[in-house]
Motif scaffolding. Structure first.
Motif, PDB file in Angstrom:
ATOM      1  N   GLU A 265       0.831  -1.208   0.000  1.00  0.00           N
ATOM      2  CA  GLU A 265       0.000   0.000   0.000  1.00  0.00           C
ATOM      3  C   GLU A 265       0.866   1.258   0.000  1.00  0.00           C
ATOM      4  O   GLU A 265       0.505   2.259  -0.634  1.00  0.00           O
ATOM      5  CB  GLU A 265      -0.938  -0.022   1.205  1.00  0.00           C
ATOM      6  CG  GLU A 265      -2.031  -1.079   1.085  1.00  0.00           C
ATOM      7  CD  GLU A 265      -2.894  -1.180   2.326  1.00  0.00           C
ATOM      8  OE1 GLU A 265      -4.032  -1.674   2.211  1.00  0.00           O
ATOM      9  OE2 GLU A 265      -2.441  -0.773   3.425  1.00  0.00           O
ATOM     10  N   ALA A 270      -2.523  -1.498  -5.646  1.00  0.00           N
ATOM     11  CA  ALA A 270      -3.894  -1.862  -5.298  1.00  0.00           C
ATOM     12  C   ALA A 270      -3.964  -3.336  -4.940  1.00  0.00           C
ATOM     13  O   ALA A 270      -3.344  -4.181  -5.596  1.00  0.00           O
ATOM     14  CB  ALA A 270      -4.824  -1.568  -6.475  1.00  0.00           C
ATOM     15  N   LEU A 271      -4.717  -3.654  -3.893  1.00  0.00           N
ATOM     16  CA  LEU A 271      -4.910  -5.034  -3.468  1.00  0.00           C
ATOM     17  C   LEU A 271      -6.350  -5.428  -3.699  1.00  0.00           C
ATOM     18  O   LEU A 271      -7.271  -4.608  -3.571  1.00  0.00           O
ATOM     19  CB  LEU A 271      -4.541  -5.200  -1.998  1.00  0.00           C
ATOM     20  CG  LEU A 271      -3.047  -5.024  -1.730  1.00  0.00           C
ATOM     21  CD1 LEU A 271      -2.802  -3.943  -0.718  1.00  0.00           C
ATOM     22  CD2 LEU A 271      -2.430  -6.326  -1.283  1.00  0.00           C
ATOM     23  N   GLU A 272      -6.544  -6.677  -4.048  1.00  0.00           N
ATOM     24  CA  GLU A 272      -7.878  -7.193  -4.307  1.00  0.00           C
ATOM     25  C   GLU A 272      -8.136  -8.389  -3.400  1.00  0.00           C
ATOM     26  O   GLU A 272      -7.357  -9.347  -3.394  1.00  0.00           O
ATOM     27  CB  GLU A 272      -8.010  -7.626  -5.765  1.00  0.00           C
ATOM     28  CG  GLU A 272      -9.377  -8.182  -6.130  1.00  0.00           C
ATOM     29  CD  GLU A 272      -9.454  -8.687  -7.553  1.00  0.00           C
ATOM     30  OE1 GLU A 272     -10.536  -9.189  -7.942  1.00  0.00           O
ATOM     31  OE2 GLU A 272      -8.448  -8.605  -8.275  1.00  0.00           O
ATOM     32  N   GLU A 273      -9.203  -8.310  -2.622  1.00  0.00           N
ATOM     33  CA  GLU A 273      -9.559  -9.433  -1.759  1.00  0.00           C
ATOM     34  C   GLU A 273     -10.636 -10.255  -2.441  1.00  0.00           C
ATOM     35  O   GLU A 273     -11.744  -9.784  -2.694  1.00  0.00           O
ATOM     36  CB  GLU A 273     -10.041  -8.937  -0.394  1.00  0.00           C
ATOM     37  CG  GLU A 273     -10.232 -10.060   0.604  1.00  0.00           C
ATOM     38  CD  GLU A 273     -10.331  -9.583   2.039  1.00  0.00           C
ATOM     39  OE1 GLU A 273     -10.456 -10.433   2.926  1.00  0.00           O
ATOM     40  OE2 GLU A 273     -10.284  -8.351   2.254  1.00  0.00           O
ATOM     41  N   ARG A 274     -10.279 -11.496  -2.778  1.00  0.00           N
ATOM     42  CA  ARG A 274     -11.206 -12.417  -3.411  1.00  0.00           C
ATOM     43  C   ARG A 274     -11.563 -13.510  -2.405  1.00  0.00           C
ATOM     44  O   ARG A 274     -10.992 -13.579  -1.321  1.00  0.00           O
ATOM     45  CB  ARG A 274     -10.573 -13.056  -4.653  1.00  0.00           C
ATOM     46  CG  ARG A 274     -10.006 -12.076  -5.672  1.00  0.00           C
ATOM     47  CD  ARG A 274      -9.352 -12.839  -6.808  1.00  0.00           C
ATOM     48  NE  ARG A 274      -8.552 -11.975  -7.679  1.00  0.00           N
ATOM     49  CZ  ARG A 274      -7.733 -12.434  -8.630  1.00  0.00           C
ATOM     50  NH1 ARG A 274      -7.618 -13.736  -8.840  1.00  0.00           N
ATOM     51  NH2 ARG A 274      -7.022 -11.585  -9.369  1.00  0.00           N
ATOM     52  N   ILE A 278      -5.962 -12.823  -0.985  1.00  0.00           N
ATOM     53  CA  ILE A 278      -5.610 -11.436  -1.282  1.00  0.00           C
ATOM     54  C   ILE A 278      -4.619 -11.426  -2.429  1.00  0.00           C
ATOM     55  O   ILE A 278      -3.622 -12.171  -2.412  1.00  0.00           O
ATOM     56  CB  ILE A 278      -5.022 -10.754  -0.042  1.00  0.00           C
ATOM     57  CG1 ILE A 278      -6.070 -10.716   1.077  1.00  0.00           C
ATOM     58  CG2 ILE A 278      -4.551  -9.337  -0.370  1.00  0.00           C
ATOM     59  CD1 ILE A 278      -5.531 -10.249   2.403  1.00  0.00           C
ATOM     60  N   ALA A 280      -2.360  -9.114  -5.531  1.00  0.00           N
ATOM     61  CA  ALA A 280      -1.770  -7.849  -5.965  1.00  0.00           C
ATOM     62  C   ALA A 280      -1.000  -8.108  -7.243  1.00  0.00           C
ATOM     63  O   ALA A 280      -0.527  -9.225  -7.487  1.00  0.00           O
ATOM     64  CB  ALA A 280      -0.842  -7.284  -4.889  1.00  0.00           C
ATOM     65  N   SER A 281      -0.861  -7.076  -8.067  1.00  0.00           N
ATOM     66  CA  SER A 281      -0.127  -7.212  -9.327  1.00  0.00           C
ATOM     67  C   SER A 281       1.008  -6.208  -9.382  1.00  0.00           C
ATOM     68  O   SER A 281       0.858  -5.056  -8.950  1.00  0.00           O
ATOM     69  CB  SER A 281      -1.057  -7.000 -10.530  1.00  0.00           C
ATOM     70  OG  SER A 281      -2.049  -8.008 -10.584  1.00  0.00           O
ATOM     71  N   THR A 287       0.643 -11.247 -11.354  1.00  0.00           N
ATOM     72  CA  THR A 287      -0.216 -11.281 -10.173  1.00  0.00           C
ATOM     73  C   THR A 287       0.298 -12.275  -9.154  1.00  0.00           C
ATOM     74  O   THR A 287       0.730 -13.380  -9.495  1.00  0.00           O
ATOM     75  CB  THR A 287      -1.652 -11.650 -10.576  1.00  0.00           C
ATOM     76  OG1 THR A 287      -2.148 -10.667 -11.494  1.00  0.00           O
ATOM     77  CG2 THR A 287      -2.580 -11.695  -9.362  1.00  0.00           C
ATOM     78  N   GLN A 289      -0.657 -14.037  -5.233  1.00  0.00           N
ATOM     79  CA  GLN A 289      -1.644 -14.311  -4.182  1.00  0.00           C
ATOM     80  C   GLN A 289      -0.888 -14.420  -2.869  1.00  0.00           C
ATOM     81  O   GLN A 289       0.094 -15.162  -2.773  1.00  0.00           O
ATOM     82  CB  GLN A 289      -2.381 -15.610  -4.477  1.00  0.00           C
ATOM     83  CG  GLN A 289      -3.397 -16.019  -3.416  1.00  0.00           C
ATOM     84  CD  GLN A 289      -3.843 -17.466  -3.584  1.00  0.00           C
ATOM     85  OE1 GLN A 289      -3.052 -18.316  -3.972  1.00  0.00           O
ATOM     86  NE2 GLN A 289      -5.103 -17.738  -3.291  1.00  0.00           N
TER      87      GLN A 289
END
Length: 302
Positions: A265, A270-274, A278, A280-281, A287, A289
């Motif tokens: 951060e 940007a982080l994506e929670e699926r 979690i 990030a790219s 990408t 995980q």
């Protein structure tokens, strides 16, 4: 489960639950069945689970190392950033000798065989051009470190000497204890990639000219390699392109993972929670995980 090296009378772990490390590579493939045959018959992985659209492979029933996902309506990867190779680390030199003998027996084309001071390795690629390294480490007490940097070189593998260590007349696949030793990536900007993987918790421990860097955690020679040999300024691979979908990075605890999240951060990532974790790219569109083996009760979930 993990691999250990003796150093100064103590056990030093480089690929266990106490180490930040790559744990799984997920590949998008154009022909799932052809790739499955290759990874079983040539590489020696076992299918742990399978559906019509994907399969997980490994050597241990509880730890997949590779996931193949059928790409629908996809296209072959072009000259883009992405996977350079996934490296399978076997527990001993004798294991590597058995692997090398098997590969020679199959007649599958090899792309190289090298001695790097810290390891011995053979190189090839799968039917869709994804790079593969299979290697064994040399004893860690013999690695040469200067000012926090480990000495790695590339010279020809002494194939005759290695093959003298083979133990098996019948190929039985990659041995128990095989792990993903490292992941090597083609990136489009070395400086930005170094910042990203440093934020994940790895330290730069070696540099090759101005075109490749190697990063690790816990004193290993490298868990992550990054280079711009054929990818400087390249576009990220699209989701319809075959190749690396994402790689999983294992964290020993939620605290370790949270530290990585905060560092990402700070970089503006940007982080994506699926539902499955979690993500990030990096700047190259690669990408990752961020995973932990179990919940850290003291720190809770993100």
């Amino acid at each position: 489960m993990g691999l250990f090296k003796k150093k100064g009378g103590t056990q030093v772990s480089f690929h266990t639950t106490s180490t930040i490390r790559p744990a799984l590579a997920v590949l998008r493939v154009l022909d799932l069945q052809e790739c499955l045959r290759f990874y079983q018959e040539v590489i020696g992985l076992k299918v742990l689970s399978e559906t019509e659209e994907s399969a997980e492979l490994g050597v241990e029933s509880n730890e997949p190392l590779l996931r193949l996902v059928q790409l629908q309506g996809g296209e072959e990867r072009k000259e883009t950033a992405g996977l350079y190779h996934v490296a399978f680390l076997v527990p001993s030199r004798e294991n590597l000798a058995d692997v090398f003998m098997h590969l020679l027996t199959t007649g599958y084309p090899l792309q190289g065989a090298s001695h790097h001071e810290v390891s011995e390795a053979v190189y090839l690629s799968d039917p869709e051009g994804n790079g593969i390294e299979i290697y064994a480490d040399t004893p860690s007490e013999n690695w040469v470190w200067r000012n926090g940097q480990v000495q790695m070189t590339t010279k020809a593998l002494n194939a005759e000497n290695l093959l003298s260590q083979k133990t098996k007349s019948k190929w039985e696949g990659l041995p128990s204890g095989t792990v993903i030793g490292h992941i090597h990536l083609s990136v489009n900007n070395l400086e930005k990639a170094e910042a990203f993987y440093s934020a994940l918790g790895f330290q730069t421990v070696s540099q090759y000219a101005d075109a490749a860097l190697f990063l690790s955690h816990g004193g290993y020679h490298h868990h992550i390699g990054i280079n711009i040999w054929n990818s400087e300024g390249a576009s990220p691979a699209g989701k319809k392109s075959s190749g690396l979908d994402y790689l999983s990075i294992f964290y020993p605890s939620e605290k370790n993972r949270r530290e990585a999240i905060y560092a990402l951060e700070e970089l503006g990532i940007a982080l994506e929670e699926r539902k499955d974790g979690i993500f990030a790219s990096d700047h190259s569109g690669i990408t990752v995980q961020l995973i932990i083996e179990e919940k850290d009760e003291e720190n809770g979930n993100i």
